[in-house]
Design an enzyme around this catalytic site. Sequence first.
Site, PDB file in Angstrom:
ATOM      1  CG  HIS A  17      -1.947  -0.998   1.306  1.00 21.17           C
ATOM      2  ND1 HIS A  17      -2.083  -1.834   2.388  1.00 21.17           N
ATOM      3  CD2 HIS A  17      -2.928  -1.349   0.438  1.00 21.17           C
ATOM      4  CE1 HIS A  17      -3.107  -2.649   2.189  1.00 21.17           C
ATOM      5  NE2 HIS A  17      -3.629  -2.383   0.998  1.00 21.17           N
ATOM      6  CE  LYS A  41     -12.561  -6.780   3.452  1.00 21.14           C
ATOM      7  NZ  LYS A  41     -11.770  -6.068   2.460  1.00 21.14           N
ATOM      8  NE  ARG A  90      -2.754  -7.829  -4.707  1.00 22.00           N
ATOM      9  CZ  ARG A  90      -3.676  -8.075  -3.808  1.00 22.00           C
ATOM     10  NH1 ARG A  90      -3.392  -8.017  -2.551  1.00 22.00           N
ATOM     11  NH2 ARG A  90      -4.896  -8.397  -4.159  1.00 22.00           N
ATOM     12  CB  SER A 128      -4.608  -6.513   4.227  1.00 24.26           C
ATOM     13  OG  SER A 128      -4.166  -5.222   3.887  1.00 24.26           O
TER      14      SER A 128
END
Length: 159
Positions: A17, A41, A90, A128
């Site tokens: 990040h 979430k 990514r 994460s």
Amino acid sequence: MNIAVCSGSFDPVTYGHLDIITRGAKIFDKVIVAVLINAKKKSLFSVEERVDLLRQVTAEMDNVEVDSFDGLLIDYMKKRNAQVIIRGLRAVSDFEYEMQVASMNKKLNENVETFFMMTSHQYSYLSSSIVKEVASYKASVKDLVPPAVEQALLAKMNG
């Protein structure tokens, strides 16, 4: 002023990040790192904790601001007078989803552009979720997250 927003859950913020935020801050006049509030979430860190950690790890970046929001990103963009969304990629697998989101955002507001940045190769595997999993087994995450985040993770996992 060219204002960009880099949004996400940042649960927790990783070096991947920070790679995108740092590089974005070199391109845009101002980068707002916006933590999405998503009640659906299950997060390890509260929104307040994530905002605090982001503020700590971006403190040296004069043109970076940290905030949180709920609702549509495109509405937040309008509220903050921002023109660009920064999205980190990514791998090719990220692109399909991000392309759909960018297309919908463009449909909702044709004046907002999405700026895709490939993450630096050393962070291409990093997420994460992986950081949380590694930390849950009490393995070292010092090469994956900044020291303040590592300490917060250790406290969460051991507390």
